[in-house]
Design a protein around this motif. Structure first.
Motif, PDB file in Angstrom:
ATOM      1  N   TYR A   1      27.506   0.995  13.369  1.00  0.00           N
ATOM      2  CA  TYR A   1      27.587   1.845  11.961  1.00  0.00           C
ATOM      3  C   TYR A   1      26.610   3.035  11.929  1.00  0.00           C
ATOM      4  O   TYR A   1      25.648   2.979  12.319  1.00  0.00           O
ATOM      5  N   GLU A   2      27.226   3.988  11.435  1.00  0.00           N
ATOM      6  CA  GLU A   2      26.298   5.295  11.002  1.00  0.00           C
ATOM      7  C   GLU A   2      26.018   4.918   9.587  1.00  0.00           C
ATOM      8  O   GLU A   2      26.627   4.523   8.772  1.00  0.00           O
ATOM      9  N   VAL A   3      24.518   5.013   9.327  1.00  0.00           N
ATOM     10  CA  VAL A   3      23.975   4.838   7.923  1.00  0.00           C
ATOM     11  C   VAL A   3      24.033   6.279   7.464  1.00  0.00           C
ATOM     12  O   VAL A   3      23.423   7.305   7.801  1.00  0.00           O
TER      13      VAL A   3
ATOM     14  N   ILE B   1      25.688  11.891  22.739  1.00  0.00           N
ATOM     15  CA  ILE B   1      26.039  13.071  22.094  1.00  0.00           C
ATOM     16  C   ILE B   1      27.189  12.897  21.128  1.00  0.00           C
ATOM     17  O   ILE B   1      28.096  11.943  21.377  1.00  0.00           O
ATOM     18  N   LYS B   2      26.911  13.363  19.659  1.00  0.00           N
ATOM     19  CA  LYS B   2      28.080  13.122  18.921  1.00  0.00           C
ATOM     20  C   LYS B   2      28.851  14.538  18.695  1.00  0.00           C
ATOM     21  O   LYS B   2      28.254  15.475  18.409  1.00  0.00           O
ATOM     22  N   ILE B   3      30.224  14.374  18.814  1.00  0.00           N
ATOM     23  CA  ILE B   3      30.978  15.675  18.676  1.00  0.00           C
ATOM     24  C   ILE B   3      31.287  15.844  17.321  1.00  0.00           C
ATOM     25  O   ILE B   3      31.852  14.965  16.506  1.00  0.00           O
TER      26      ILE B   3
ATOM     27  N   ILE C   1      20.490   5.788  12.175  1.00  0.00           N
ATOM     28  CA  ILE C   1      20.087   6.381  11.127  1.00  0.00           C
ATOM     29  C   ILE C   1      19.832   7.974  11.237  1.00  0.00           C
ATOM     30  O   ILE C   1      19.255   8.124  12.392  1.00  0.00           O
ATOM     31  N   ASN C   2      20.312   8.742  10.391  1.00  0.00           N
ATOM     32  CA  ASN C   2      20.142   9.915  10.629  1.00  0.00           C
ATOM     33  C   ASN C   2      18.600  10.513  10.450  1.00  0.00           C
ATOM     34  O   ASN C   2      17.979  10.058   9.373  1.00  0.00           O
ATOM     35  N   VAL C   3      18.062  11.103  11.301  1.00  0.00           N
ATOM     36  CA  VAL C   3      16.596  11.728  11.198  1.00  0.00           C
ATOM     37  C   VAL C   3      16.281  13.297  11.291  1.00  0.00           C
ATOM     38  O   VAL C   3      17.271  13.752  12.165  1.00  0.00           O
TER      39      VAL C   3
ATOM     40  N   PHE D   1      18.880   6.234  16.343  1.00  0.00           N
ATOM     41  CA  PHE D   1      18.501   7.430  15.476  1.00  0.00           C
ATOM     42  C   PHE D   1      19.414   8.522  15.883  1.00  0.00           C
ATOM     43  O   PHE D   1      19.556   8.730  17.003  1.00  0.00           O
ATOM     44  N   GLU D   2      19.949   9.445  14.797  1.00  0.00           N
ATOM     45  CA  GLU D   2      20.725  10.515  15.057  1.00  0.00           C
ATOM     46  C   GLU D   2      20.019  11.668  14.615  1.00  0.00           C
ATOM     47  O   GLU D   2      19.451  11.696  13.469  1.00  0.00           O
ATOM     48  N   LEU D   3      19.682  12.721  15.418  1.00  0.00           N
ATOM     49  CA  LEU D   3      18.807  13.695  15.289  1.00  0.00           C
ATOM     50  C   LEU D   3      20.142  14.710  14.826  1.00  0.00           C
ATOM     51  O   LEU D   3      20.840  15.273  15.260  1.00  0.00           O
TER      52      LEU D   3
ATOM     53  N   LEU E   1      22.264  12.661  19.921  1.00  0.00           N
ATOM     54  CA  LEU E   1      21.957  14.090  19.134  1.00  0.00           C
ATOM     55  C   LEU E   1      23.312  14.401  18.399  1.00  0.00           C
ATOM     56  O   LEU E   1      24.575  14.139  18.823  1.00  0.00           O
ATOM     57  N   ASP E   2      23.128  14.914  17.014  1.00  0.00           N
ATOM     58  CA  ASP E   2      24.255  14.800  16.096  1.00  0.00           C
ATOM     59  C   ASP E   2      24.905  16.146  15.966  1.00  0.00           C
ATOM     60  O   ASP E   2      24.142  17.148  16.501  1.00  0.00           O
ATOM     61  N   ASP E   3      26.278  16.386  15.682  1.00  0.00           N
ATOM     62  CA  ASP E   3      27.012  17.487  15.457  1.00  0.00           C
ATOM     63  C   ASP E   3      26.609  18.517  16.690  1.00  0.00           C
ATOM     64  O   ASP E   3      26.286  19.847  16.379  1.00  0.00           O
TER      65      ASP E   3
HETATM   66 CA    CA Z   1      24.978  11.868  11.733  1.00  0.00          CA
END
Ligand code: CA
Ligand code: C2E
Ligand code: CA
Length: 542
Positions: free
Chosen positions: A322-324, A467-469, A384-386, A416-418, A446-448
């Motif tokens: 899950y993304e928080v 990596i997140k597209i 969790i987004n950081v 963690f998602e940066l 790595l986000d976005d």
């Molecule tokens: Ca994110």
């Protein structure tokens, strides 16, 4: 080829400014402050500087003159329409009836100052008794086109615009009524401006009273001979129907006079702008301060809560994590989205305690899920987004270690998602933190990707596992280019041996297209919207 395209897309995004860096209204306020400040500087320069005044005068003058000239041509057009009708009312013999008709036309039409008719027999008559005399005087004439000319009847006469036209059986000449002198030069300064019109080797001039040329040129010059641009530069030159030039020369005191006349308006404008600036600055400051104050309160009252959005393995349709996503729940139960407060929290540093508190809340929720579903340890991860601030701080390691200990959770339960709305300032520190997280068994994502700051540099240095597209690319997946970008990212990820998650999947077509492109981990409204703990989806089809 995909790698080349990928590099291209990186290049585009490397120097892209962070869109969400500040809250929209704060951003707008700051922009307004800059605009008003620039206006204040500009108007202050006008108040102080002679040169700036001269420039303004020139523009103002040119604008006024253009309008005046356009009005002349408008008068010519109106006269032309009048002649269309008049030509049927004349006998073309210059008899009394003809003279009456001409007088009547001149009297009732403001644009006509004088008019005369030449009959086919060569007789001339007009609306004035001395028509013959007036037009018999020697004159200088500049032709603007076949029908319009500028004439000076005597050396003292103003330049007059004449309109000539062949009508049914004769020839009509109309003196167009002169316009008022230019308002900017209408002040009391005596002999301080001079207008010349130059064309077909002739210079016609008008100045205001008392030999303008002698005042402007300091000595009584013979105008036609000695008026050259070398002596005094014209302040304004503009073409007249491409066949003549109109030029203006003004004495220095005209600009001085202009300066004095606009000074009160400038002062009023400056005071108003300063007032607006103060209000804007107060609002800008207050905005940030107010939001910070409310965020501190929300933090104390534990009102920053997690929403959970499933991340799915599209091959098996199982939820793997899950993304928080943080939300601010007000006292009245209203849910405020993160875009409203995260950028400000990143600016004022509150994001660090906010994330720390979120980690603890998520840990409690994981524990509750373990109990509810009688599964321990839970196989899912909670991402969790950081922000860069936290990924550069060893506090993150301490907090996560303490949390794992306190709640007896497994490292795979967290990742963690940066998010990179702001750049990472110290890559070495960030690398140390990421290394420690990896050692603990906690993944860094790595986000976005493709939509933030130097993601691929971060990927290389921080050794992210995933990596997140960004959803922007998923949105365009049905275009050829959109698909090419996704394929490029997948090809790159394969080589770099990192996993790929695509976010923003809203329909089955996007899901299938991504799966075909090799992206099996997917997240989006199609699988489930972000939801609070009590609505969390545990199985995709429950
Ligand atoms: Ca994110
Ligand atoms: P993000 O990390 O890119 O999060 C994904 C955003 O996409 C979320 O917006 C999510 O609700 C939205 N989303 C997910 N699926 C879809 C979809 O199918 N269609 C569309 N149109 N949108 C979808 P959200 O929750 O408003 O979060 C916005 C951003 O706020 C996040 O973007 C993240 O950068 C930031 N954020 C959220 N929570 C935190 C946090 O705890 N800490 C930090 N530092 N940033 C956070
Ligand atoms: Ca995103």
């Amino acid at each position: 080829m995909p790698i080349i395209l990928l590099n291209y897309s990186i290049a585009i995004h490397l120097d892209k400014p962070p869109v969400n860096m500040k809250k929209k209204s704060t951003y707008m306020l700051s922009s307004l402050i800059i605009i008003v400040l620039c206006m204040i500087i500009g108007f202050a320069a006008l108040l102080i500087s002679n040169n700036a005044n001269k420039v303004l005068f020139k523009y103002h003058f040119k604008y006024a003159e253009n309008q005046r000239i356009e009005q002349y041509f408008e008068r010519v057009r109106a006269t032309s329409i009048l002649l269309d009708n008049l030509q049927y009312e004349l006998n073309y013999t210059c008899d009394n009836q003809d003279i009456d008709t001409l007088e009547h036309a001149s009297y009732f039409n403001a644009e006509i100052r004088r008019l005369s008719l030449r009959t086919p027999n060569g007789i001339t008559c007009g609306d004035m008794v001395d028509t013959l005399n007036i037009y018999a005087k020697p004159k200088q004439e500049i032709y603007l086109n076949q029908q319009i000319s500028l004439i000076a009847n005597t050396s003292k006469d103003r330049t007059i615009i004449q309109y000539h036209r062949q009508i049914l059986k004769g020839f009509i000449t109309v003196d167009i009524t002169p316009q008022d002198p230019i308002s900017l030069l209408k002040n009391e300064c005596d002999g301080c401006w001079l207008q010349t019109v130059e064309g077909n080797g002739i210079i016609l001039y008008t100045g205001n009273a008392n030999r303008a040329e002698s005042k402007i040129f300091n000595s009584p010059l013979q105008l036609n001979k000695d008026l050259t641009d070398q002596v005094v530069k014209p302040i304004l030159s503009m073409p007249l129907l491409d066949n003549a030039w109109i030029k203006y020369y003004v004495a220095d005191n005209v600009i001085q006079h202009y300066r004095e006349s606009i000074r009160p308006y400038l002062i009023i404008l400056l005071c108003s702008l300063t007032l607006i600036l103060l209000v804007l600055m107060h609002r800008r400051f207050h905005n940030g301060k107010m939001l910070t104050f409310l965020l501190i309160k929300a933090l104390k009252q534990n009102r920053l809560i997690p929403f959970y959005q499933p991340i799915v393995n599209a091959e098996t349709n199982h939820i793997c994590g899950y993304e928080v996503l943080m939300r601010w729940e007000t006292k009245k139960g209203k849910i405020i989205p993160p875009d409203v407060f995260i950028p400000e929290a990143e600016l004022n540093g509150l994001i660090v305690p906010m994330t720390v508190q979120l980690i603890e809340t998520v840990a409690k929720d994981i524990k509750r899920l373990e109990v509810q579903h009688s599964i321990a340890p839970l196989p899912h991860y909670f991402s969790i987004n950081v922000s860069p601030d936290l990924i550069q701080s060893t506090a993150l390691i301490n907090v996560i270690k303490m949390t794992l200990n306190k709640f007896k959770l497994q490292p795979h339960n967290f990742s963690f998602e940066l998010t990179e709305r702001t750049p990472i300032s110290d890559f070495d520190k960030a690398k140390n933190v990421c290394d420690s997280l990896n050692e603990l068994g906690i993944q860094v994502k790595l986000d976005d990707v493709g939509n933030g700051y130097c993601d691929f540099l971060a990927l290389q240095k921080l050794q992210a596992s995933t990596i997140k597209i960004d959803k922007i690319f998923v949105k365009n997946i049905c275009d050829h280019n959109g698909m090419v970008i996704i394929e490029s990212i997948v090809a790159f990820a394969d080589k770099a041996e990192v996993e790929v998650i695509a976010e923003g999947i809203e329909n089955r077509e996007q899901a299938s297209a991504l799966l075909r492109a090799g992206v099996k981990y997917q997240q989006g409204y199609y699988y489930g919207k972000p939801a609070p703990f009590d609505k969390i989806k545990f199985n995709l089809f429950e």
